[in-house]
Design a protein around this motif. Structure first.
Motif, PDB file in Angstrom:
ATOM      1  N   THR A 178      28.447  46.597  56.000  1.00 50.12           N
ATOM      2  CA  THR A 178      27.610  46.357  57.167  1.00 50.12           C
ATOM      3  C   THR A 178      28.505  45.903  58.315  1.00 50.12           C
ATOM      4  N   LYS A 179      27.896  45.742  59.496  1.00 51.71           N
ATOM      5  CA  LYS A 179      28.677  45.461  60.699  1.00 51.71           C
ATOM      6  C   LYS A 179      27.888  44.546  61.632  1.00 51.71           C
ATOM      7  N   GLN A 180      28.608  43.753  62.408  1.00 49.57           N
ATOM      8  CA  GLN A 180      28.006  42.890  63.423  1.00 49.57           C
ATOM      9  C   GLN A 180      28.692  43.136  64.759  1.00 49.57           C
ATOM     10  N   GLY A 181      27.893  43.365  65.787  1.00 49.92           N
ATOM     11  CA  GLY A 181      28.452  43.646  67.096  1.00 49.92           C
ATOM     12  C   GLY A 181      28.042  42.655  68.164  1.00 49.92           C
ATOM     13  N   ILE A 182      27.402  41.551  67.761  1.00 51.63           N
ATOM     14  CA  ILE A 182      26.932  40.574  68.738  1.00 51.63           C
ATOM     15  C   ILE A 182      27.438  39.179  68.379  1.00 51.63           C
ATOM     16  N   ARG A 183      27.425  38.332  69.384  1.00 51.35           N
ATOM     17  CA  ARG A 183      27.872  36.948  69.258  1.00 51.35           C
ATOM     18  C   ARG A 183      26.688  36.032  69.491  1.00 51.35           C
ATOM     19  N   ILE A 189      31.923  46.635  67.265  1.00 51.39           N
ATOM     20  CA  ILE A 189      32.539  47.119  68.498  1.00 51.39           C
ATOM     21  C   ILE A 189      33.415  46.015  69.082  1.00 51.39           C
ATOM     22  N   PRO A 190      34.430  46.379  69.844  1.00 47.53           N
ATOM     23  CA  PRO A 190      35.247  45.339  70.471  1.00 47.53           C
ATOM     24  C   PRO A 190      34.596  44.726  71.706  1.00 47.53           C
ATOM     25  N   TYR A 191      33.530  45.346  72.201  1.00 46.76           N
ATOM     26  CA  TYR A 191      32.941  44.900  73.463  1.00 46.76           C
ATOM     27  C   TYR A 191      31.871  43.844  73.219  1.00 46.76           C
ATOM     28  N   VAL A 192      32.289  42.788  72.531  1.00 48.64           N
ATOM     29  CA  VAL A 192      31.424  41.652  72.232  1.00 48.64           C
ATOM     30  C   VAL A 192      31.311  40.782  73.484  1.00 48.64           C
ATOM     31  N   LYS A 193      30.179  40.115  73.648  1.00 52.80           N
ATOM     32  CA  LYS A 193      30.007  39.215  74.785  1.00 52.80           C
ATOM     33  C   LYS A 193      31.151  38.203  74.825  1.00 52.80           C
ATOM     34  N   GLY A 194      31.757  38.093  75.977  1.00 52.26           N
ATOM     35  CA  GLY A 194      32.897  37.194  76.102  1.00 52.26           C
ATOM     36  C   GLY A 194      34.221  37.874  75.836  1.00 52.26           C
ATOM     37  N   GLU A 195      34.157  39.194  75.544  1.00 55.20           N
ATOM     38  CA  GLU A 195      35.360  39.999  75.308  1.00 55.20           C
ATOM     39  C   GLU A 195      36.297  39.328  74.294  1.00 55.20           C
ATOM     40  N   ALA A 196      37.510  38.937  74.674  1.00 54.94           N
ATOM     41  CA  ALA A 196      38.486  38.435  73.706  1.00 54.94           C
ATOM     42  C   ALA A 196      37.960  37.221  72.946  1.00 54.94           C
ATOM     43  N   GLY A 218      34.845  36.440  72.426  1.00 62.73           N
ATOM     44  CA  GLY A 218      33.767  36.893  71.548  1.00 62.73           C
ATOM     45  C   GLY A 218      34.299  37.569  70.305  1.00 62.73           C
ATOM     46  N   ARG A 219      35.310  38.409  70.476  1.00 64.43           N
ATOM     47  CA  ARG A 219      35.907  39.069  69.314  1.00 64.43           C
ATOM     48  C   ARG A 219      36.473  38.040  68.344  1.00 64.43           C
ATOM     49  N   LYS A 220      37.132  37.035  68.897  1.00 68.52           N
ATOM     50  CA  LYS A 220      37.698  35.973  68.067  1.00 68.52           C
ATOM     51  C   LYS A 220      36.605  35.249  67.291  1.00 68.52           C
ATOM     52  N   GLU A 221      35.514  34.928  67.960  1.00 70.35           N
ATOM     53  CA  GLU A 221      34.454  34.163  67.312  1.00 70.35           C
ATOM     54  C   GLU A 221      33.797  34.949  66.182  1.00 70.35           C
ATOM     55  N   VAL A 222      33.534  36.236  66.409  1.00 67.24           N
ATOM     56  CA  VAL A 222      32.919  37.033  65.350  1.00 67.24           C
ATOM     57  C   VAL A 222      33.896  37.196  64.187  1.00 67.24           C
ATOM     58  N   TRP A 223      35.172  37.431  64.492  1.00 63.57           N
ATOM     59  CA  TRP A 223      36.146  37.573  63.408  1.00 63.57           C
ATOM     60  C   TRP A 223      36.240  36.297  62.573  1.00 63.57           C
ATOM     61  N   GLN A 224      36.215  35.161  63.232  1.00 63.84           N
ATOM     62  CA  GLN A 224      36.292  33.904  62.484  1.00 63.84           C
ATOM     63  C   GLN A 224      35.049  33.692  61.632  1.00 63.84           C
ATOM     64  N   ALA A 225      33.895  34.192  62.082  1.00 63.41           N
ATOM     65  CA  ALA A 225      32.693  34.140  61.251  1.00 63.41           C
ATOM     66  C   ALA A 225      32.871  35.009  60.008  1.00 63.41           C
ATOM     67  N   LEU A 226      33.460  36.192  60.184  1.00 60.03           N
ATOM     68  CA  LEU A 226      33.690  37.067  59.034  1.00 60.03           C
ATOM     69  C   LEU A 226      34.729  36.466  58.088  1.00 60.03           C
ATOM     70  N   GLU A 227      35.751  35.819  58.654  1.00 64.18           N
ATOM     71  CA  GLU A 227      36.725  35.148  57.793  1.00 64.18           C
ATOM     72  C   GLU A 227      36.062  34.046  56.975  1.00 64.18           C
ATOM     73  N   ARG A 228      35.113  33.376  57.565  1.00 63.67           N
ATOM     74  CA  ARG A 228      34.393  32.331  56.819  1.00 63.67           C
ATOM     75  C   ARG A 228      33.606  32.950  55.666  1.00 63.67           C
ATOM     76  N   LEU A 229      32.924  34.057  55.925  1.00 62.52           N
ATOM     77  CA  LEU A 229      32.225  34.767  54.845  1.00 62.52           C
ATOM     78  C   LEU A 229      33.204  35.179  53.749  1.00 62.52           C
ATOM     79  N   GLY A 246      36.856  43.776  58.254  1.00 63.21           N
ATOM     80  CA  GLY A 246      37.581  44.705  59.106  1.00 63.21           C
ATOM     81  C   GLY A 246      36.908  44.867  60.444  1.00 63.21           C
ATOM     82  N   VAL A 247      37.275  45.944  61.125  1.00 63.45           N
ATOM     83  CA  VAL A 247      36.802  46.190  62.481  1.00 63.45           C
ATOM     84  C   VAL A 247      36.344  47.637  62.597  1.00 63.45           C
ATOM     85  N   SER A 248      35.689  47.938  63.695  1.00 61.45           N
ATOM     86  CA  SER A 248      35.215  49.289  63.963  1.00 61.45           C
ATOM     87  C   SER A 248      35.353  49.557  65.457  1.00 61.45           C
ATOM     88  N   ASN A 249      35.790  50.746  65.779  1.00 63.32           N
ATOM     89  CA  ASN A 249      35.980  51.155  67.183  1.00 63.32           C
ATOM     90  C   ASN A 249      37.062  50.343  67.890  1.00 63.32           C
TER      91      ASN A 249
END
Length: 280
Positions: free
Chosen positions: A81-86, A120-127, A129-140, A150-153
């Motif tokens: 699955t994938k998450q594209g929002i913050r 997608i890389p175009y998360v709210k807050g750009e860089a 936002g990307r950091k925050e979502v990635w850190q959430a996935l690292e926590r999971l 991982g990432v997509s696009n």
């Protein structure tokens, strides 16, 4: 990566892990409700063992129902699955991801998905936002609620950017649009050189190129359909290929790509269809 694959059971293992990721998967974008349920069941019956969903697809519940109701052991089915929002806060961002796990796998002990991507890389807050979502996935990932992240696009600069904050780098997977008319060769080479598994979405170019004379010639040569040729092309390129369909006959046919092999002439001809402008 070995590309002379002869079975739907073929897998690839991202470096540094012991997770076996199927080389052929089933995408469920724009497949909803009962159609999603029946399509996923057909796919599993046809031998697919990877189902690719996302929060955006609005069908995680249906995918989860199929996985939980299947006679197959949970370990035999690989779910993405994938998450594209913050969220409004880092905790809310994490909660959004955790809800996806719950929709797919339930809330019991040991519930997990196999792969969780930033959509997608175009998360709210750009860089940020990307950091925050990635850190959430690292926590999971640390909690065992996903086996890979991982990432997509993502382009090269987005993946390089992650080095400044990622505990898990490189990402295990980058899922991007790939087919003979969009080959993204520079990005693919970067991923391969850094041990990132490349997944190909839209491997059939959304069905818009089935009448291409080169594809039809190769298909006739092997007594296969245009779709089967395009899927086989992606597999032989070393990609994890994710075709989608809601038609049972096509779902089954798209899995029937392991009894033939494209030769060098075929691969060169299909590779020459790229519509991308080479760098000057």
């Amino acid at each position: 990566m070995e590309n002379k694959i002869t079975s739907i059971a073929a897998t690839v293992t991202p470096p540094g892990t012991n997770v076996h990721l199927p080389r052929l998967g089933f995408g469920v974008y724009q497949i909803f409700g009962e159609s999603c349920i029946s399509s996923c069941k057909t796919a599993l019956d046809a031998g697919y063992r990877l189902i690719d969903s996302a929060q955006l697809y609005r069908n995680e519940d249906q995918v989860g129902a199929v996985v939980r109701d299947s006679e197959l052991d949970r370990a035999e089915i690989f779910v993405t699955t994938k998450q594209g929002i913050r969220g409004a806060t880092p905790q809310e961002t994490y909660n959004l991801a955790a809800e996806s796990v719950k929709r797919i796998a339930g809330s019991g002990p040991g519930a997990y998905v196999d792969l969780f991507l930033i959509h997608i890389p175009y998360v709210k807050g750009e860089a940020e936002g990307r950091k925050e979502v990635w850190q959430a996935l690292e926590r999971l990932y640390d909690e065992g609620k996903t086996r890979l992240i991982g990432v997509s696009n993502y382009d090269i600069e987005h993946i390089e950017e992650m080095k400044a904050y990622a505990k898990v780098w490189p990402p295990h997977v980058n899922q991007i649009e790939l087919h003979p008319w969009r080959q993204q060769s520079g990005l693919v080479a970067y991923c391969e050189n850094n041990g990132i598994v490349v997944q190909a979405y839209s491997p059939l170019a959304e069905g818009t190129k089935m009448d291409d004379p080169v594809v039809q010639r190769v298909a006739a040569k092997h007594d296969k359909s245009s779709a089967q040729v395009l899927i086989r092309y992606g597999l032989q390129k070393g990609w994890v290929v994710l075709p989608k369909s809601a038609t049972p006959k096509r779902i089954k046919a798209n899995a029937n790509v392991f009894d033939f092999e494209l030769d060098e002439e075929d691969m060169v001809a299909l590779g020459g269809l790229s519509e991308e402008v080479p760098p000057s």
